[in-house]
Design a protein around this motif. Structure first.
Motif, short mmCIF file in Angstrom:
data_model
loop_
_atom_site.label_atom_id
_atom_site.label_comp_id
_atom_site.label_asym_id
_atom_site.label_seq_id
_atom_site.Cartn_x
_atom_site.Cartn_y
_atom_site.Cartn_z
N PHE A 1 5.02 19.75 -35.11
CA PHE A 1 5.84 18.36 -35.45
C PHE A 1 5.14 17.50 -34.54
N GLU A 2 4.37 16.39 -34.96
CA GLU A 2 3.95 15.20 -34.13
C GLU A 2 4.45 13.96 -34.58
N ILE A 3 4.98 13.27 -33.72
CA ILE A 3 5.61 11.82 -34.02
C ILE A 3 4.66 10.88 -34.57
N GLU A 4 3.24 10.70 -34.24
CA GLU A 4 2.58 9.74 -34.56
C GLU A 4 2.15 10.19 -36.25
N ILE B 1 3.96 10.68 -38.55
CA ILE B 1 4.84 9.76 -39.28
C ILE B 1 4.07 8.59 -39.64
N PHE B 2 3.87 7.93 -38.48
CA PHE B 2 3.20 6.49 -38.88
C PHE B 2 1.69 6.77 -39.60
N LEU C 1 2.62 7.32 -43.32
CA LEU C 1 3.16 6.12 -44.17
C LEU C 1 2.14 5.31 -44.37
N ARG C 2 1.39 4.85 -43.42
CA ARG C 2 0.17 3.87 -43.42
C ARG C 2 -0.73 4.36 -44.50
N PHE D 1 7.64 -0.44 -38.56
CA PHE D 1 7.32 0.27 -37.43
C PHE D 1 7.67 -0.10 -36.17
N ARG E 1 11.51 14.14 -30.61
CA ARG E 1 10.67 14.91 -31.69
C ARG E 1 11.65 15.60 -32.57
N PHE F 1 12.48 15.06 -36.69
CA PHE F 1 11.91 15.99 -37.63
C PHE F 1 12.68 17.16 -38.17
#
Lengths: 459, 459
Positions: A70-73, A75-76, A79-80, B76, B97, B101
């Protein structure tokens, strides 16, 4: 606004929550819906309490995905990517904004991308109109059961042991569940046919059979290709539907057997999908494929998916656009080929399963295994396996295991709606790191030895 | 994986979806759950069809928020704000995280922020443990009804007209609903008491009363402060619960009356919350406040909120962390004071309501109003008002209005579960721009004149 309230809030002698239980509304569990008094609820609570009481214990209980991927970035980024995709498809900025912020169609906004992904990954070729996007696979189960189980005579058939999400959903609907004992190689069609016919003799209407054909939760068993074909024939012959749930396929190593849905030529299968394992559980995005035509007074009136969407409109209205967008962004990143996107997790989970199986071989060497009365199955993928032990693997045993040996597991009996599984343990292989696996299995072996010794001293 | 499937996919003569309806599973609506055959479903479909058939018509039908306040980048920003908040509160990167997730607690992860916001905005002082975060307010309704309505004798009381989300949820549960006609100034406690006592005489158990005290959907009516106090006393005296739903308060101008929950000294109120209007519908985040103690075999066994969370675990497992995070980020941006954050939308909606009311004055001048037999109420906030007309405002009339006059509205009869409202029209004021309002009302006046003339020529 708050001014008004602070005045009214202070007029009482004490806020409601500080008053004694007797001085206001008090509810009695027996007056609430009967599902809430189901002993299963307490059983599950016991497991949760054990986990909280012994935080240092190594737990083979949770069926959660491993978090290392899992990597939070991401998600961003996802989404974009979906928002850019909408723009590239000609949606105006106002339309894109509206898609994300407003109420949306109950059936979902990413059905086309899911349909493409199903063709790419699973050879399932269905129109987007047959798909309903849901808040996790659990909502898909709930919608399906609500649509199909309409009266007290309707019956859902489930294997025993069985995933608690489906029996729990049935319980909420006061729906009748009939169990068919699962064999070592999965659900037997002969057993199922006998159960269906027995329900008919009782004057009931068997509507659907719930099954996890691949790496079942809880047992870890996978149905053979011939059993899948036989099951489809049986469903057609006896006029029942199959509810196929298969969350572990795309995170299991190697070539998978075809889903029931991809083999389905007569629309006998309602396929429930989950992105909880292939992407992430927190997204809470799943779906149902329900391409069965529905007739109203003899005339075509759409697909079962349309009816599921109507039910959904009274439960969650629509799946959040935001979570659909993140899932869509991930699907777009791999041209719908989730199997490619999850090749690394698949290898990881395959490796963990293998290391648990190897660890069990070490912990219970074959020369002493028969003597100890211990055995297990050996799934090639999925998150779970079944360990059989010669003592009662109940809550009391679980308590001793956690307290005295620092190892936690799930009693298989939790998954048998009508009893059974007293000598079974579910081991989850998905969540732990390799170092924990080895230590956990050592502890488990010591616990099992102690229990076996205790049983013998009583005998 | 796809290789296997492409082989199996091509062995049949044609994919299932291309075969005729007769050659595979076909379902009959009459065999599915009875809610799906409810005439209300067709009624709603008719409105949707009218909207799609006449896209150029000006529509006073949808109760959607105005989109001018939505900004994609805000999502965002809010998401990052919540993640930073977790870090600032000492959560490790791995924990943050995991929060986003993984599966999460069924009751939600932002209960503390919601509780703080309720204290700041509403003078509602409840512990976070009494809150369950839901997939929109609709899921909160569904959970509450499932918990409270446990048998065929249990009754939910609703005003008539009533929001369709609550009657629809009851329908899914085969739950009994009893209606109490709403008066011009809202639900009358005397009427309600008579209805509750009548249900008891029939041997039934009235469990709860659903009410929207502020700017009700559909009627637009607001209950007075004295009526609120009287309702709380009545609930306590007759031992029923009140289900309070109030989505429009925070987007209405001026000082609001206190919620029932803020006046509740005896835990009679289950308060349902929505961020659909104060933030945005696409988030699908709502909540229930259920601080009623529950006894099990006479002993304290937690709060009703705990029971709602158990039910939720079998419907959606948990509300997506992602959408909770975005809502939390917005709450953090204003120290929980959503009323401040939504001061601009409140002014906007107040202005639109005022311009619709002024437009009605112009379209139906007072000298001719009585002659035409037209009247309306004048809410000071909310999204809706009631227009009364001297002809049947049914689907046939709606069809003529859309086709011949280019204006769409909602028949009030849709909102009466047991009939009524035949001469009522719900006008939504939330979604349209000022220029559309004036033109729409001109069209509406011409439609009304034509209908009145038609009625007279028949008389």
């Amino acid at each position: 606004m708050s001014e008004t309230h602070s005045v009214t809030e202070n007029t009482g002698s004490a806020p409601a929550r500080d008053t004694a239980a007797g001085s206001g509304a008090v509810l009695h569990l027996a007056d609430l819906h009967s599902s809430l008094a189901d002993p299963m609820m307490d059983t599950m609570n016991f497991l949760n309490e054990v986990v909280m009481t012994y935080p240092e214990a190594i737990s083979f209980a949770p069926g959660r995905p491993y978090e290392g991927f899992f990597e939070i970035e991401q998600i961003f980024t996802d989404l974009r990517r979906f928002l850019d995709h909408l723009s590239a498809r000609g949606r105006s900025a106002a339309e894109v904004r509206s898609t994300l912020f407003q109420y949306g169609p109950s059936a979902g906004i990413i059905r086309d991308l899911i349909a493409e992904s199903l063709r790419a990954d699973e050879g399932i070729d269905v129109p987007p109109e047959s798909i309903v996007v849901t808040v996790g696979c659990q909502e898909a189960m709930f919608l399906t059961l609500r649509a199909l189980l309409s009266g007290p005579g309707d019956v859902l058939l489930v294997p025993s042991p069985c995933y608690v999400g489906i029996t729990g959903a049935a319980r909420l609907l006061d729906a009748r569940v009939s169990v068919v004992g699962e064999r070592d190689d999965g659900l037997s069609c002969a057993d199922l046919e006998a159960a269906i016919l027995a329900e008919r003799v009782r004057g009931r209407r068997p509507r659907a059979v719930y099954v996890i054909p691949d790496y079942s939760n809880p047992s870890g068993v996978t149905m053979s290709l011939s059993a899948r074909r036989e099951l489809l024939d049986l469903a057609d012959r006896l006029d029942v539907l199959l509810i196929e749930d298969s969350p572990y396929r795309l995170v299991s190593p190697g070539i998978q057997l075809p889903t029931l849905k991809s083999l389905d030529r007569r629309r006998r299968v309602i396929h429930l999908g989950s992105y909880a394992k292939s992407l992430f559980p927190g997204a809470r995005v799943g779906y149902a494929i329900a391409d069965q035509p529905v007739l109203k007074a003899g005339r075509a009136a759409g697909l079962l998916a349309d009816e599921l969407a109507k039910i959904k409109s009274m439960i969650t209205v629509n799946t959040p656009a935001l979570t659909q967008a993140v899932v869509a962004g991930a699907l777009l990143s791999c041209d719908g080929r989730l199997s490619e996107l999850s090749s690394e997790p698949s290898a990881h989970y395959g490796g963990t399963m293998k290391s648990v199986l190897q660890g069990l071989e070490r912990a219970f060497p074959s020369q002493s295994r028969a003597e100890r009365g211990v055995s297990w199955n050996a799934p090639s993928g999925g998150f779970f396996l079944t360990l059989r032990v010669p003592f009662r693997a109940d809550n009391a045993a679980l308590g001793r295991s956690a307290r005295d040996f620092g190892v936690i597991w799930t009693p298989m009996s939790y998954f048998h709606p009508e009893g059974g599984g007293e000598h079974g343990i579910r081991l989850s292989t998905s969540y732990l790191r390799a170092s924990e696996v080895d230590q956990g299995l050592e502890r488990l072996a010591r616990f099992v030895d102690a229990e076996v010794a205790a049983v013998r001293s009583h005998a």
